[in-house]
Design an enzyme around this catalytic site. Sequence first.
Site, PDB file in Angstrom:
ATOM      1  N   GLN A  97     -50.928 -10.920  37.743  1.00 32.84           N
ATOM      2  CA  GLN A  97     -51.295 -10.255  38.995  1.00 32.84           C
ATOM      3  C   GLN A  97     -52.254  -9.092  38.759  1.00 32.84           C
ATOM      4  OE1 GLN A  97     -47.005 -10.100  40.797  1.00 32.84           O
ATOM      5  NE2 GLN A  97     -48.459 -10.043  42.482  1.00 32.84           N
ATOM      6  N   HIS A  98     -52.914  -8.717  39.857  1.00 28.75           N
ATOM      7  CA  HIS A  98     -53.623  -7.441  40.005  1.00 28.75           C
ATOM      8  C   HIS A  98     -54.978  -7.347  39.308  1.00 28.75           C
ATOM      9  CE1 HIS A  98     -49.685  -6.359  41.374  1.00 28.75           C
ATOM     10  NE2 HIS A  98     -49.186  -6.164  40.186  1.00 28.75           N
ATOM     11  N   ASP A 103     -47.758 -14.229  39.045  1.00 28.32           N
ATOM     12  CA  ASP A 103     -46.825 -14.736  38.046  1.00 28.32           C
ATOM     13  C   ASP A 103     -45.360 -14.582  38.446  1.00 28.32           C
ATOM     14  OD1 ASP A 103     -47.000 -11.970  37.749  1.00 28.32           O
ATOM     15  OD2 ASP A 103     -47.538 -12.034  35.628  1.00 28.32           O
TER      16      ASP A 103
END
Length: 473
Positions: free
Chosen positions: A71-72, A234
């Site tokens: 992520q991110h 995830d």
Amino acid sequence: MTLVAGVDSSTQSCKVVVTDAATGRVVRTGRAAHPDGTEVDPAAWWDALRAAIADAGGLDDVEAISIGGQQHGMVVLDDDGRVIRPALLWNDTRSAGAAADLIAEVGAAEYARRTGLVPVASFTATKLRWLRDAEPANAARVAAVALPHDWLTWRLRGYGPADESELGPDLQALTTDRSDASGTGYWSPATGEYDRDLLVRALGHDATLPRVLGPADAAGTTPTGVLVGPGCGDNAGAALGLGARAGDAVVSLGTSGTVFAVTSHPVADDSGTIAGFADAGGAFLPLIATLNAARVLDSTAALLGVDHDELGRLALAAPAGADGVVLVPWFEGERTPDLPTARASVHGLSIASTSREHLARAAVEGMLCGLAEGLDAILAAGVEARRVLLVGGAAANPAVREVAATVFGVPIDVPEPGEYVALGAAVQAAWALTGERPDWTTPVAASAAAAGVTSVRERYREVAAGAARLVRP
């Protein structure tokens, strides 16, 4: 047999599982490594994805595929679809100052109301703000912002720079899903809409953002006709792969730790303890993260000169509560609670309790009590947890399972080891292919009945509060 594939493009590597769409049985797998570092050229992920697919036997007999990813991460593209600079990963902390600036400008409570989270360095918005401040020329070139799984899905469907792809740089073809969008800091799980004002506040101007797909939506197809599912972050992928439903909390014991639970309502926490993410199945996934999980056991085992099996045997030889010995496990600072400069400490040693067994027990209890504090925060937000699914390598240790049953106070199930993020992506692929969410069985390797020992939690909470006071300004 209809085959579908799921991908886990994680920080360290790319894993591919090819499964039976009807049962979830894994037919074959593949893997390829990712480079180290907290910023990475996304081309390395694309190379690894193609290598992992080849290692898994290719897609010639696969009907659908979906990509779960870390992520991110910030992937910024120019008008020609080219990556402007290496992607900043979730664990790149150079944007901590940018996070503080955004909170000062908008307010923590307002951020939580609008996005379900309060900015920290991991979230995409803070990385865009860092880019605007540190590399203004690069920021000015940004035409589109994607997350790692968004960009890989786009490339897999045949898009990209004109000289690298069949379909060229159509930025409007970028897609994402609600789980990954909810970790950006400019999308609302409650409304399902982007907050363009927060995007502009971070980047300095508006940009193309990926279209947010629903759980059963397809992003499109590959150039060879394989259906491509929506993809996911995830943690949301792991929840799908585990079959987690409302009433389930997942405790993941990686190097760092996460606690997340599936719930039917959005969660917004203006303290920043809980990130109010969406999940990949149409519900919500409030999550807390700790920096110290399995590394606590690694460090203690190394100190005692034993392996993890022996550490577990030593821990089970000491009584619950370790006769008052408490290890506060903040070896590398901590995220929950937010104490980045804290360090680990051991409290309550006596002559009688200064033993290998007591220290081993205190290490296991301290690691799990830290995570249990996070679960308590999620429960306080109105989320129900009837059982804990304990995952990660450390979950295989019998001492960890036994202690978890005492500190969490609810039944513990330990699923068989598996690539659950990739399996969750495979669930998405099957869902997009058939229009119905698969009901695959998650095999359970071990279980433990709830056996709450409240004195363990009370003693840990008391000692941790004292340790926190020493490091807070």
